[in-house]
Design a protein around this motif. Structure first.
Motif, PDB file in Angstrom:
ATOM      1  N   ASP A 102      29.275 -33.036  15.365  1.00 45.65           N
ATOM      2  CA  ASP A 102      29.885 -34.544  15.151  1.00 45.65           C
ATOM      3  C   ASP A 102      30.222 -34.725  16.699  1.00 45.65           C
ATOM      4  O   ASP A 102      29.309 -35.036  17.517  1.00 45.65           O
ATOM      5  CB  ASP A 102      31.087 -34.653  14.274  1.00 45.65           C
ATOM      6  CG  ASP A 102      31.337 -36.062  13.874  1.00 45.65           C
ATOM      7  OD1 ASP A 102      31.650 -36.913  14.917  1.00 45.65           O
ATOM      8  OD2 ASP A 102      31.298 -36.442  12.766  1.00 45.65           O
ATOM      9  N   CYS A 212      36.083 -34.225  13.178  1.00 43.26           N
ATOM     10  CA  CYS A 212      35.284 -35.357  13.285  1.00 43.26           C
ATOM     11  C   CYS A 212      35.005 -35.954  14.504  1.00 43.26           C
ATOM     12  O   CYS A 212      34.048 -35.478  15.475  1.00 43.26           O
ATOM     13  CB  CYS A 212      36.015 -36.322  12.147  1.00 43.26           C
ATOM     14  SG  CYS A 212      34.794 -37.803  11.814  1.00 43.26           S
ATOM     15  N   GLU A 305      40.355 -39.623  12.557  1.00 42.33           N
ATOM     16  CA  GLU A 305      38.999 -39.748  12.902  1.00 42.33           C
ATOM     17  C   GLU A 305      38.785 -39.582  14.160  1.00 42.33           C
ATOM     18  O   GLU A 305      37.875 -38.592  14.634  1.00 42.33           O
ATOM     19  CB  GLU A 305      38.473 -41.395  12.373  1.00 42.33           C
ATOM     20  CG  GLU A 305      37.076 -41.688  13.023  1.00 42.33           C
ATOM     21  CD  GLU A 305      35.931 -40.845  12.379  1.00 42.33           C
ATOM     22  OE1 GLU A 305      36.078 -40.733  11.306  1.00 42.33           O
ATOM     23  OE2 GLU A 305      34.854 -40.931  12.987  1.00 42.33           O
ATOM     24  N   GLU A 414      37.250 -45.819  11.943  1.00 44.56           N
ATOM     25  CA  GLU A 414      36.586 -44.742  12.277  1.00 44.56           C
ATOM     26  C   GLU A 414      36.824 -44.569  13.708  1.00 44.56           C
ATOM     27  O   GLU A 414      38.118 -44.702  14.186  1.00 44.56           O
ATOM     28  CB  GLU A 414      35.049 -44.849  11.898  1.00 44.56           C
ATOM     29  CG  GLU A 414      34.679 -44.949  10.418  1.00 44.56           C
ATOM     30  CD  GLU A 414      34.551 -43.417   9.921  1.00 44.56           C
ATOM     31  OE1 GLU A 414      34.775 -42.639  10.553  1.00 44.56           O
ATOM     32  OE2 GLU A 414      33.855 -43.563   8.880  1.00 44.56           O
ATOM     33  N   ASP A 503      30.644 -46.743  12.766  1.00 48.03           N
ATOM     34  CA  ASP A 503      31.204 -45.505  12.665  1.00 48.03           C
ATOM     35  C   ASP A 503      31.826 -45.062  14.100  1.00 48.03           C
ATOM     36  O   ASP A 503      32.796 -45.382  14.449  1.00 48.03           O
ATOM     37  CB  ASP A 503      30.400 -44.304  11.872  1.00 48.03           C
ATOM     38  CG  ASP A 503      31.247 -43.273  11.590  1.00 48.03           C
ATOM     39  OD1 ASP A 503      32.129 -42.742  12.354  1.00 48.03           O
ATOM     40  OD2 ASP A 503      30.923 -42.566  10.643  1.00 48.03           O
ATOM     41  N   ASN A 504      30.884 -44.199  14.650  1.00 50.64           N
ATOM     42  CA  ASN A 504      31.327 -44.100  16.082  1.00 50.64           C
ATOM     43  C   ASN A 504      31.017 -45.149  17.122  1.00 50.64           C
ATOM     44  O   ASN A 504      30.146 -46.022  16.857  1.00 50.64           O
ATOM     45  CB  ASN A 504      30.758 -42.507  16.555  1.00 50.64           C
ATOM     46  CG  ASN A 504      31.340 -41.486  15.714  1.00 50.64           C
ATOM     47  OD1 ASN A 504      30.779 -40.410  15.523  1.00 50.64           O
ATOM     48  ND2 ASN A 504      32.480 -41.608  15.406  1.00 50.64           N
TER      49      ASN A 504
HETATM   50 CA    CA Z   1      32.846 -40.113  11.817  1.00 47.32          CA
END
Ligand code: CA
Ligand code: FEO
Ligand code: CA
Length: 611
Positions: A102, A212, A305, A414, A503-504
């Motif tokens: 990740d 994460c 996160e 996130e 998300d990221n």
């Molecule tokens: Ca994530």
């Protein structure tokens, strides 16, 4: 707030980009647009939009190349030998690249390039034959799963052509796993609710799990975040003191890993306080393989996160953090003291500045402001009447503290990424299809869509760039999805660059925003991808797709080299239970399962990523 029409939301926002989905020019892509067509500050990216994809391999925009750097099971310490996945043992896994890579962070140290990699989880249905869900039900797999978790620290080298490779058995090479000893520091160290039979001091813990996303500190350490801790504890929960707390964190989840059957420390009947030792931000020094990671409890405990630090103009360290649970909160930590470079014995000594400070939680208002409410014992209802007996309780139960002070329920925060060039902050809310359904909360100003399947990105604007301010302005950067989701991007939105489930995030060396997605296949029927996103001018909110994942995978961990010419990405779980064994990315060898991997993206002409 009651369910409201989308047009009302638009009107109540000050500068929310006008939705033009009713008049959009379909299928144009970014290729047709050039800087000359817009005012010079309107377009900061110049590369052709990659058309939406959905197949078993990856794709990258024209003019770019994408190469695999390292895959699950690749050797880190030893000479190359084939990946014998059917014979994989825990000791072999602990010496090889872990699963579901990740977050990625690249630092340069004494002429060495060090890449730190989170290994968030394992996917038993893709790793082992005969398993059909995320967690294996065969105890023979437990130690392999534990060794595939944690982090890898790799040394990289770059050849004259600019290509990167992993240096095997470098002095910096390290695996951190669910067995690695760690220190607990900060306000909760030694507190009774962190003591277990194996650690009566409450200051030492074995392992980190579900790492994460994360962040990079100004002193060159890595913050790695423990996210979905509900998966790791089994057995009967008998401790009345923890009953309310564990319910709030979903501890006791029915499909957890079965590690507790062979490792008593994960058994709630044996170590009822163990879950309180996970769900923290962990600081790691990638330059010292003998250093012990440190769980920094002042940063609160929730499903972390990410933890993205930025140094405020007064020297204090501010860390923005999201909790990726449904209807959970956005948090901020402000260190009590400034970070001052000095002759520290180690990088982790600088990290002590994270042991003292103020944790706060965000409350968004419809007038375009967001208020940071401090989580301090004895204030705003954080009192014994509500089950908080000291500051340690407030930190261990940050989620419940957020409930009491009335924080805004978010659509799964996130990554929360501050831009050091502009001081604006970007919050990816990935989705929340439960919003406004059955007994769940309807919309609120910062989460304006019921049944939010596609997610959105919020922008914070700290006054005068002061990240410690108690009130900031906020605005919506984009509402993701497509026509049917009532999406809103820039004024000149191009349909084939639509994204879903942000998300990221990463800010490249030129101060530009990039967003990765997790879940686009379900929402738009396209592969997850990474997008450049404009943040200013008429094109504010416009995405442009650079790279898309093989079917089933999400894209995580965007990380740029300091010269902006390399983008490292994680491709996580390239397969799903329903198609796992039909996808053999990246090897395409039917005898080898799909493998999570790091991909290196570069421009074929060697230029800066994104143009
Ligand atoms: Ca994530
Ligand atoms: Fe591990 Fe919220 O993604
Ligand atoms: Ca990030």
């Amino acid at each position: 707030m009651a369910k409201q029409d989308f047009s009302t939301v638009l009107i109540t926002r000050r500068r929310l980009a006008k939705s033009v989905l009713g008049t959009l020019a379909v299928g144009t892509g970014c290729t047709r647009l050039h800087k000359a067509e817009f005012k010079s500050d309107d377009v900061t990216f110049a590369f052709p939009n990659l058309e939406p994809q959905l197949d078993l391999t990856h794709h990258v925009a024209e003019g770019y190349r994408a190469e695999v750097l390292i895959r699950w099971g690749d050797q880190l310490f030893d000479a190359d030998r084939p990946f014998l996945w059917e014979q994989l043992t825990a000791s072999e896994q602990a010496r090889t690249f872990g699963y579901n890579n990740d977050f990625l962070a690249l630092i340069e140290h004494d002429g060495h390039w060090l890449l730190t990699v989170n290994h968030e989880s394992t996917s038993a249905q893709l790793m082992f034959e005969g398993q059909d869900r995320y967690t294996s039900r065969d105890p023979v797999h437990t130690d392999i799963e534990m060794a595939a978790h944690g982090l890898s620290i790799l040394e990289l080298q770059q050849d004259k052509s600019g290509r990167w490779s992993v240096v095997k058995n470098s002095p910096f090479t390290r695996r951190i796993t669910a067995d690695t000893p760690m220190i607990i520091s900060g306000p909760c160290a030694g507190y009774s609710r962190l003591k277990t039979p194996e650690d009566p001091t409450g200051t030492r813990v074995k392992g980190t799990v579900h790492n994460c996303s994360g962040g990079l500190t100004p002193w060159g350490t890595i913050l790695t975040c423990e996210e979905n801790i509900l998966y790791y504890f089994g057995g009967e929960q008998l401790d009345p003191e923890e009953k309310m707390a564990y319910k709030r964190y979903h501890i006791g989840y029915s499909k957890a890993y079965i590690w507790y059957q062979t490792h008593k420390r994960f058994d709630l009947a044996h170590a009822p306080k163990q879950p309180n030792r996970f769900g923290w931000v962990v600081e790691i020094d990638p330059t010292d393989p003998n250093s012990m990671p440190i769980k920094r409890t002042a940063l609160g405990r929730f499903y972390h996160e990410s933890a993205n630090p930025i140094q405020n103009h007064d020297g204090r360290i501010v860390i923005y953090m999201g909790d990726d649970g449904y209807f959970e909160y956005l948090y901020r930590f402000v260190s009590a003291k400034p970070h001052v470079p000095h002759q520290a014995k180690s990088r982790l000594e600088y990290g002590k500045v994270l042991d003292e400070g103020e944790l706060s939680v965000a409350k968004f208002h419809s007038d375009g402001t967001v208020e940071w409410i401090p989580l301090i014992f004895g204030t705003f209802g954080l009192t014994p009447e509500n089950g908080f007996h000291c500051q340690e309780d407030v930190l261990i139960e940050s989620r419940r503290a957020g409930d009491v002070v009335g924080a805004t329920q978010m659509d799964r925060c996130e990554d929360v990424e501050p831009n050091p060039k502009t001081n604006k902050v970007y919050i990816n809310c990935t989705k929340n299809q439960r919003r406004g359904t059955e007994s769940f909360e309807s919309t609120n100003p910062a989460n304006p869509r019921i049944e939010n399947h596609a997610g959105h990105t919020i922008e914070l604007n700290p006054p005068n760039g002061d990240h410690t301010a108690s009130v900031m302005e906020w605005d919506m950067l984009l509402l993701a999805g497509d026509l049917e989701h009532k999406a809103a991007y820039g004024e000149t939105f191009e349909h084939d660059a639509a994204l879903a489930c942000p998300d990221n995030a990463a800010i490249d060396p030129n101060g530009r925003l990039w967003i990765t997605t997790d879940g686009a296949e379900e929402v738009l029927g396209i592969a997850d991808a990474i997008y450049a996103v404009e943040t200013t001018g008429a094109r504010r909110g416009q995405p442009c797709r650079l790279f898309s994942a093989p079917k089933g995978a999400e894209i995580t961990g965007p990380c740029f080299s300091p010269d902006g010419k390399t983008l490292f990405l994680s491709v996580q779980h390239p397969g799903r239970p329903e198609n796992g064994w039909t996808n053999c990315w990246p090897d395409f060898d039917e005898a080898t399962p799909a493998r999570p991997s790091i991909v290196v993206i570069q421009r074929e002409d060697g230029g800066v990523i994104g143009g």
